[in-house]
Scaffold this active site. Structure first.
Site, PDB file in Angstrom:
ATOM      1  N   ARG A 113     -25.571 -23.679 -15.364  1.00  0.00           N
ATOM      2  CA  ARG A 113     -25.739 -24.175 -13.990  1.00  0.00           C
ATOM      3  C   ARG A 113     -24.456 -24.767 -13.407  1.00  0.00           C
ATOM      4  O   ARG A 113     -24.504 -25.645 -12.548  1.00  0.00           O
ATOM      5  CB  ARG A 113     -26.870 -25.198 -13.899  1.00  0.00           C
ATOM      6  CG  ARG A 113     -28.214 -24.674 -14.375  1.00  0.00           C
ATOM      7  CD  ARG A 113     -29.369 -25.574 -13.966  1.00  0.00           C
ATOM      8  NE  ARG A 113     -30.617 -25.088 -14.533  1.00  0.00           N
ATOM      9  CZ  ARG A 113     -31.143 -25.518 -15.676  1.00  0.00           C
ATOM     10  NH1 ARG A 113     -30.525 -26.464 -16.344  1.00  0.00           N
ATOM     11  NH2 ARG A 113     -32.276 -25.016 -16.110  1.00  0.00           N
ATOM     12  N   LYS A 135     -16.630 -19.209  -2.090  1.00  0.00           N
ATOM     13  CA  LYS A 135     -17.589 -18.098  -2.099  1.00  0.00           C
ATOM     14  C   LYS A 135     -17.366 -17.254  -3.344  1.00  0.00           C
ATOM     15  O   LYS A 135     -16.256 -16.802  -3.595  1.00  0.00           O
ATOM     16  CB  LYS A 135     -17.388 -17.218  -0.869  1.00  0.00           C
ATOM     17  CG  LYS A 135     -18.040 -17.742   0.395  1.00  0.00           C
ATOM     18  CD  LYS A 135     -18.056 -16.638   1.436  1.00  0.00           C
ATOM     19  CE  LYS A 135     -18.709 -17.069   2.718  1.00  0.00           C
ATOM     20  NZ  LYS A 135     -18.715 -15.970   3.715  1.00  0.00           N
ATOM     21  N   GLU A 177      -5.622 -10.215   6.126  1.00  0.00           N
ATOM     22  CA  GLU A 177      -6.362 -11.469   6.274  1.00  0.00           C
ATOM     23  C   GLU A 177      -5.506 -12.548   6.945  1.00  0.00           C
ATOM     24  O   GLU A 177      -6.021 -13.455   7.595  1.00  0.00           O
ATOM     25  CB  GLU A 177      -6.887 -11.964   4.919  1.00  0.00           C
ATOM     26  CG  GLU A 177      -7.957 -11.065   4.269  1.00  0.00           C
ATOM     27  CD  GLU A 177      -9.375 -11.257   4.833  1.00  0.00           C
ATOM     28  OE1 GLU A 177      -9.577 -12.064   5.778  1.00  0.00           O
ATOM     29  OE2 GLU A 177     -10.297 -10.575   4.337  1.00  0.00           O
ATOM     30  N   LYS A 213      -7.913 -21.387   7.047  1.00  0.00           N
ATOM     31  CA  LYS A 213      -9.163 -21.282   6.293  1.00  0.00           C
ATOM     32  C   LYS A 213      -9.677 -22.651   5.877  1.00  0.00           C
ATOM     33  O   LYS A 213     -10.870 -22.944   5.989  1.00  0.00           O
ATOM     34  CB  LYS A 213      -8.959 -20.395   5.060  1.00  0.00           C
ATOM     35  CG  LYS A 213     -10.260 -20.218   4.276  1.00  0.00           C
ATOM     36  CD  LYS A 213     -10.339 -18.922   3.556  1.00  0.00           C
ATOM     37  CE  LYS A 213     -11.690 -18.779   2.872  1.00  0.00           C
ATOM     38  NZ  LYS A 213     -11.767 -17.574   2.049  1.00  0.00           N
ATOM     39  N   GLU A 223     -21.340 -22.226   5.206  1.00  0.00           N
ATOM     40  CA  GLU A 223     -21.526 -21.220   6.250  1.00  0.00           C
ATOM     41  C   GLU A 223     -22.903 -21.287   6.894  1.00  0.00           C
ATOM     42  O   GLU A 223     -23.654 -20.308   6.918  1.00  0.00           O
ATOM     43  CB  GLU A 223     -21.255 -19.810   5.696  1.00  0.00           C
ATOM     44  CG  GLU A 223     -21.081 -18.791   6.815  1.00  0.00           C
ATOM     45  CD  GLU A 223     -20.580 -17.435   6.311  1.00  0.00           C
ATOM     46  OE1 GLU A 223     -19.663 -17.406   5.499  1.00  0.00           O
ATOM     47  OE2 GLU A 223     -21.116 -16.428   6.778  1.00  0.00           O
ATOM     48  N   ARG A 227     -18.370 -21.431  10.074  1.00  0.00           N
ATOM     49  CA  ARG A 227     -17.573 -20.729   9.059  1.00  0.00           C
ATOM     50  C   ARG A 227     -17.625 -19.215   9.236  1.00  0.00           C
ATOM     51  O   ARG A 227     -16.722 -18.498   8.801  1.00  0.00           O
ATOM     52  CB  ARG A 227     -18.043 -21.113   7.642  1.00  0.00           C
ATOM     53  CG  ARG A 227     -17.287 -20.381   6.545  1.00  0.00           C
ATOM     54  CD  ARG A 227     -17.446 -20.978   5.167  1.00  0.00           C
ATOM     55  NE  ARG A 227     -16.764 -20.149   4.169  1.00  0.00           N
ATOM     56  CZ  ARG A 227     -16.555 -20.512   2.919  1.00  0.00           C
ATOM     57  NH1 ARG A 227     -16.977 -21.681   2.496  1.00  0.00           N
ATOM     58  NH2 ARG A 227     -15.931 -19.711   2.088  1.00  0.00           N
ATOM     59  N   ASN A 231     -15.483 -14.314   9.130  1.00  0.00           N
ATOM     60  CA  ASN A 231     -15.945 -12.938   8.920  1.00  0.00           C
ATOM     61  C   ASN A 231     -15.431 -11.990  10.000  1.00  0.00           C
ATOM     62  O   ASN A 231     -15.841 -10.827  10.039  1.00  0.00           O
ATOM     63  CB  ASN A 231     -17.479 -12.889   8.889  1.00  0.00           C
ATOM     64  CG  ASN A 231     -18.043 -13.664   7.716  1.00  0.00           C
ATOM     65  OD1 ASN A 231     -17.414 -13.758   6.670  1.00  0.00           O
ATOM     66  ND2 ASN A 231     -19.218 -14.238   7.901  1.00  0.00           N
ATOM     67  N   HIS A 234     -15.139  -8.301   9.459  1.00  0.00           N
ATOM     68  CA  HIS A 234     -15.792  -7.970   8.191  1.00  0.00           C
ATOM     69  C   HIS A 234     -17.089  -7.179   8.346  1.00  0.00           C
ATOM     70  O   HIS A 234     -17.502  -6.505   7.409  1.00  0.00           O
ATOM     71  CB  HIS A 234     -16.038  -9.239   7.368  1.00  0.00           C
ATOM     72  CG  HIS A 234     -14.790  -9.756   6.700  1.00  0.00           C
ATOM     73  ND1 HIS A 234     -13.705 -10.226   7.412  1.00  0.00           N
ATOM     74  CD2 HIS A 234     -14.434  -9.843   5.387  1.00  0.00           C
ATOM     75  CE1 HIS A 234     -12.755 -10.610   6.563  1.00  0.00           C
ATOM     76  NE2 HIS A 234     -13.166 -10.390   5.333  1.00  0.00           N
ATOM     77  N   HIS A 238     -16.825  -4.116   6.242  1.00  0.00           N
ATOM     78  CA  HIS A 238     -17.664  -3.865   5.064  1.00  0.00           C
ATOM     79  C   HIS A 238     -18.337  -2.507   5.155  1.00  0.00           C
ATOM     80  O   HIS A 238     -18.502  -1.820   4.148  1.00  0.00           O
ATOM     81  CB  HIS A 238     -18.727  -4.956   4.917  1.00  0.00           C
ATOM     82  CG  HIS A 238     -18.249  -6.172   4.182  1.00  0.00           C
ATOM     83  ND1 HIS A 238     -19.016  -7.300   4.008  1.00  0.00           N
ATOM     84  CD2 HIS A 238     -17.062  -6.432   3.569  1.00  0.00           C
ATOM     85  CE1 HIS A 238     -18.320  -8.201   3.327  1.00  0.00           C
ATOM     86  NE2 HIS A 238     -17.137  -7.707   3.061  1.00  0.00           N
ATOM     87  N   HIS A 251      -9.853  -3.432   0.869  1.00  0.00           N
ATOM     88  CA  HIS A 251     -10.601  -4.419   1.653  1.00  0.00           C
ATOM     89  C   HIS A 251      -9.851  -4.836   2.916  1.00  0.00           C
ATOM     90  O   HIS A 251     -10.402  -4.818   4.024  1.00  0.00           O
ATOM     91  CB  HIS A 251     -10.909  -5.646   0.790  1.00  0.00           C
ATOM     92  CG  HIS A 251     -11.608  -6.749   1.522  1.00  0.00           C
ATOM     93  ND1 HIS A 251     -12.938  -6.688   1.870  1.00  0.00           N
ATOM     94  CD2 HIS A 251     -11.144  -7.941   1.991  1.00  0.00           C
ATOM     95  CE1 HIS A 251     -13.270  -7.803   2.523  1.00  0.00           C
ATOM     96  NE2 HIS A 251     -12.208  -8.581   2.607  1.00  0.00           N
TER      97      HIS A 251
END
Lengths: 337, 337
Positions: A113, A135, A177, A213, A223, A227, A231, A234, A238, A251
């Site tokens: 955990r 993330k 980015e 960032k 998010e 936030r 994206n 993206h 994606h 990417h």
């Protein structure tokens, strides 16, 4: 230079310094069990340099590429930790690009955990963007990042020296980015790409991108709102990235393409394309719009019959729009010119 | 009755009420996609009652037993959610015992990095203990709970009516966690087991046990310290539970046995054994101590060459002790008399 991500008890330092990879143990305790996750593309001397600093280092090396962000690789890492008797006070260290960081970070998030996670990004993309913010994720059934956790690292060490060994296309890929960071929040950073020399200005680019960032993440760690501006590019990006037959675009290249339809000002869009041309990023693509739409709406930002997209009305400004799915389909078109 | 777990933005209600299972949608929004996770042992009429309240319910029914706390079942749930187009604002609902709750809770924790989790425990064990506190997990390579997350539910609905359909041994099994709660923090609760009638006093037992757990969790949500007192009986208990050839003892039965060596007062230990006898819980067992030790120290509470154990010096008192591994081996012995 050093930045601090301020997130209360989850705060951590981001150290950007040439040669830092050889001195990680001066920044955090490595005198414990440390699972070093890397991939076959990372030069062995970096791996050896890290292992030499670990009291009890154990290495897992996964194949290069997005395919390693899988349940199978995750289970392999977790089983290795279990067999080596890792406890809650031991740590996971990622040494590599975004794939390694996302995979190793998720393993650190869920082993017992949650154990300490140390991220040592070695690619432009991961040093600029993916190594900070917490993330982590793996892919499932072809959908990117659908299983994961928010798990902040304890430390990020970005050593720009490691970028010297990157293939040129890989190096440039990550700059997309940084262009994104400039477009949404830092006009000067964007203009650096128009007038400067990305190789010479690298450390300034890294620093400014990380500041953009950091400011966003500090205000919305999980998010739940703002936030999502990160994206930018993206959603369609994606979609393009999921369509592997398009030639295996990286990417950053996909994000670069995905930003274009989301820039509202025509003049700015032309400036961005000129920057792509200067850098060597793709500025146009043809595709089957229905296919890209399907992949894009499988993405996590879809919800119900509307989708939240990120748009840049003018340089340094950004807006979240909830639009009907059909409108996104129109934005995707049959390619990007 | 209703308790509120106070954890800031992660606070939630725990509703303990006969008939509540038929009215969950009055307590939380079920008019969205809801993944209902259950197992083959849960009576169909409960499942139908829940599905009838969901706008868009999707069911996953896993085999009964600990074997379902696996990567395979986790992947099955996540894939089902992905294929059904679940988004970040949809939810996972667990209907069943601790296995279903741990598995479904972990799926909710990592799908899109976290969606709402609603827990409807239908066993004594899960109503008393495992449904609250936010611990979720699956097992790996025979080691319990080694992969998971802290992910608090949005709501817990415990309907004591569902306990009527439990086999007697299963019903009693869960009471071991209530005996634990009494031993560590509530003398009156323990004495209720000595003098009262567990069937008639059921709701008081549920309530008092939940209060004990709530107070501990509120002060140490992520088990960085004091929360470990809730593991009383679990170190040796997990060891016994992992040795499947011992006859397939239930979790509560193993915890009951595991508590005995950790009670320091002889008189209290005798009183506890008398309670076990009254209830029908096991009070002694023979085993291979080396084997139990191996399983117990693979457990997450081990770290380095010492292990933290939880001891009860006298009724209602509890202490965390960091002891050398050899001392734990001595405590385990070759069985519990």
């Amino acid at each position: 230079m050093k930045l601090t991500m301020r997130l209360g008890v989850r705060s951590y330092d981001i150290v950007v310094r040439r040669g830092a990879l050889a001195r990680v143990n001066q920044l955090i305790n490595l005198n414990r069990k440390v699972l070093v996750v890397t991939d076959e593309g990372v030069p062995r001397r970096y791996v050896e340099a890290i292992l030499a600093q670990c009291g009890r280092g154990v290495e897992v090396c996964v194949p290069q590429g997005e395919g390693s962000k899988s349940f199978a690789c995750l289970e392999r890492i977790l089983t290795t930790m279990l067999e080596a008797g890792f406890g809650r006070s031991d740590a996971v260290l990622a040494l590599g690009g975004g794939v390694v960081g996302d995979l190793a970070g998720f393993a650190a998030a869920c082993y017992m955990r949650g154990v300490d996670f140390i991220n040592c990004p070695t690619t432009t993309l991961s040093q600029i963007d993916s190594s900070i913010g917490g993330k982590t994720a793996v892919n499932l059934a072809g959908t990117k990042n659908v299983v994961g956790a928010f798990h902040q690292p304890r430390l990020v060490v970005a050593d720009p020296d490691t970028l010297d060994t990157l293939p040129r296309r890989h190096f440039i890929n990550g700059l997309a980015e940084a262009v994104k960071a400039g477009l949404i929040a830092d006009e000067d950073l964007f203009e650096l790409f128009e007038t400067g020399d990305a190789d010479k200005d690298l450390e300034e680019i890294l620093y400014r991108s990380l500041v953009v960032k950091k400011n966003v993440v500090e205000n919305d760690e999980r998010e739940t709102g703002r936030r999502a501006v990160l994206n930018f590019g993206h959603t369609i990006g994606h979609g393009i990235e999921s369509a592997e037959h398009l030639g295996g675009l990286y990417h950053g290249e996909c994000v670069a393409l995905g930003m274009l339809p989301m820039i509202e000002d025509e003049t700015l869009r032309s400036r961005v394309k000129a920057v792509y041309k200067r850098l060597g990023l793709p500025a146009s693509i043809e595709y089957d719009g229905d296919e890209i739409f399907r992949f894009a709406t499988h993405d996590k930002k879809a919800s119900g019959d509307a989708v939240t997209v990120v748009r840049v009305p003018e340089l340094g400004q950004v807006r979240l729009d909830k639009i009907p799915l059909e409108e996104l389909r129109t934005l995707i078109g049959e390619g990007i010119q």
